[in-house]
Design a protein around this motif. Structure first.
Motif, short mmCIF file in Angstrom:
data_model
loop_
_atom_site.label_atom_id
_atom_site.label_comp_id
_atom_site.label_asym_id
_atom_site.label_seq_id
_atom_site.Cartn_x
_atom_site.Cartn_y
_atom_site.Cartn_z
N GLU A 199 -26.89 -11.24 -18.68
CA GLU A 199 -26.90 -12.24 -20.37
C GLU A 199 -26.80 -11.57 -21.98
O GLU A 199 -26.08 -12.05 -22.91
CB GLU A 199 -28.31 -12.60 -20.39
CG GLU A 199 -28.41 -13.56 -19.30
CD GLU A 199 -29.48 -14.70 -19.37
OE1 GLU A 199 -29.45 -15.74 -19.55
OE2 GLU A 199 -30.66 -14.12 -19.98
N LYS A 200 -27.73 -10.78 -21.43
CA LYS A 200 -27.33 -9.10 -23.00
C LYS A 200 -25.90 -8.93 -23.57
O LYS A 200 -25.60 -8.86 -24.53
CB LYS A 200 -28.14 -8.27 -22.72
CG LYS A 200 -28.22 -7.62 -24.32
CD LYS A 200 -29.51 -6.02 -23.72
CE LYS A 200 -29.49 -5.82 -25.52
NZ LYS A 200 -30.62 -4.38 -24.96
N SER A 201 -25.11 -8.54 -22.76
CA SER A 201 -24.16 -7.68 -22.96
C SER A 201 -23.25 -8.51 -22.78
O SER A 201 -22.34 -8.58 -23.47
CB SER A 201 -23.58 -6.81 -21.74
OG SER A 201 -23.49 -6.85 -20.44
N GLY A 202 -23.18 -10.00 -22.23
CA GLY A 202 -21.85 -10.86 -21.97
C GLY A 202 -20.86 -10.70 -20.84
O GLY A 202 -19.84 -11.26 -21.31
N GLY A 203 -21.21 -9.13 -19.96
CA GLY A 203 -20.17 -8.81 -19.48
C GLY A 203 -20.31 -8.35 -17.98
O GLY A 203 -21.67 -7.86 -18.12
N PHE A 204 -19.95 -8.47 -16.81
CA PHE A 204 -20.32 -7.71 -15.47
C PHE A 204 -18.77 -7.20 -15.29
O PHE A 204 -17.60 -8.24 -15.67
CB PHE A 204 -21.29 -9.07 -14.89
CG PHE A 204 -20.17 -9.74 -14.11
CD1 PHE A 204 -19.60 -9.83 -12.99
CD2 PHE A 204 -20.36 -10.99 -14.70
CE1 PHE A 204 -19.01 -11.04 -12.26
CE2 PHE A 204 -19.72 -12.15 -14.75
CZ PHE A 204 -19.03 -12.65 -13.75
N GLY A 205 -19.58 -6.63 -14.50
CA GLY A 205 -17.79 -5.68 -13.43
C GLY A 205 -18.22 -6.05 -11.59
O GLY A 205 -19.44 -6.38 -11.36
#
Length: 162
Positions: free
Chosen positions: A35-41
């Motif tokens: 949620e904080k970063s706006g990304g995922f791998g």
């Protein structure tokens, strides 16, 4: 902050543009980071690493640095600030486009911004070379099956009589 986790429920969900979905409980450490970063791998590891997959899904990044503790080698993503595991035979960098609550989990959808693949482990664009690549299949309760060249192939074409 970087973290690595395992998701029992995930899927490729679209190709124009490429989209990937993962299911996470809201209270997890990983959910907050996403949620904080706006990304995922998204990383796919071979079957001989199923113990690592289980370990990163068992312990929280709130409590330990999993990269250090489990000696996980990675490089930084190029388009999304996520780690890309060097042992992954397939990996995606995803930018979050939607989060939808489904019961006690959130369905997090990301647009695939960058993809990595070890082409030597695939016959063509989509088919793994199972004589070289053994894929872990999580079946629950810390148990994995292995998809390899002993898999049976079944083709069931259906035709409608006109």
């Amino acid at each position: 902050m970087k973290n690595v986790m395992a998701s029992g429920w995930h899927t490729y969900i679209g190709s124009s543009p490429g989209m990937y979905g993962i299911s996470l409980r809201k209270e997890t450490y990983s959910h907050g980071l996403i949620e904080k970063s706006g990304g995922f791998g998204v990383q796919f590891l071979p079957a001989h690493r199923s113990e690592l997959i289980q370990a990163v899904g068992t312990f929280s990044g709130r409590d330990i640095d999993k990269f250090q503790h489990f000696e996980i080698a990675y490089e930084d993503g190029v388009t999304v600030d996520v780690p890309i595991l060097l042992e992954a035979y397939l990996a995606y960098e995803c930018k979050v486009v939607d989060i939808h609550t489904c019961g006690d989990h959130d369905w997090i959808v990301g647009e695939i911004k960058q993809a990595y693949r070890d082409d030597e482990l695939f016959l063509d664009e989509d088919t793994p070379e199972f004589s070289k690549l053994h894929i872990p299949l999580y079946v629950g309760r810390s148990t994995y099956l292995v998809a390899d060249n002993t898999l049976q192939k079944k083709v069931h074409p259906f035709y409608l009589d006109k």
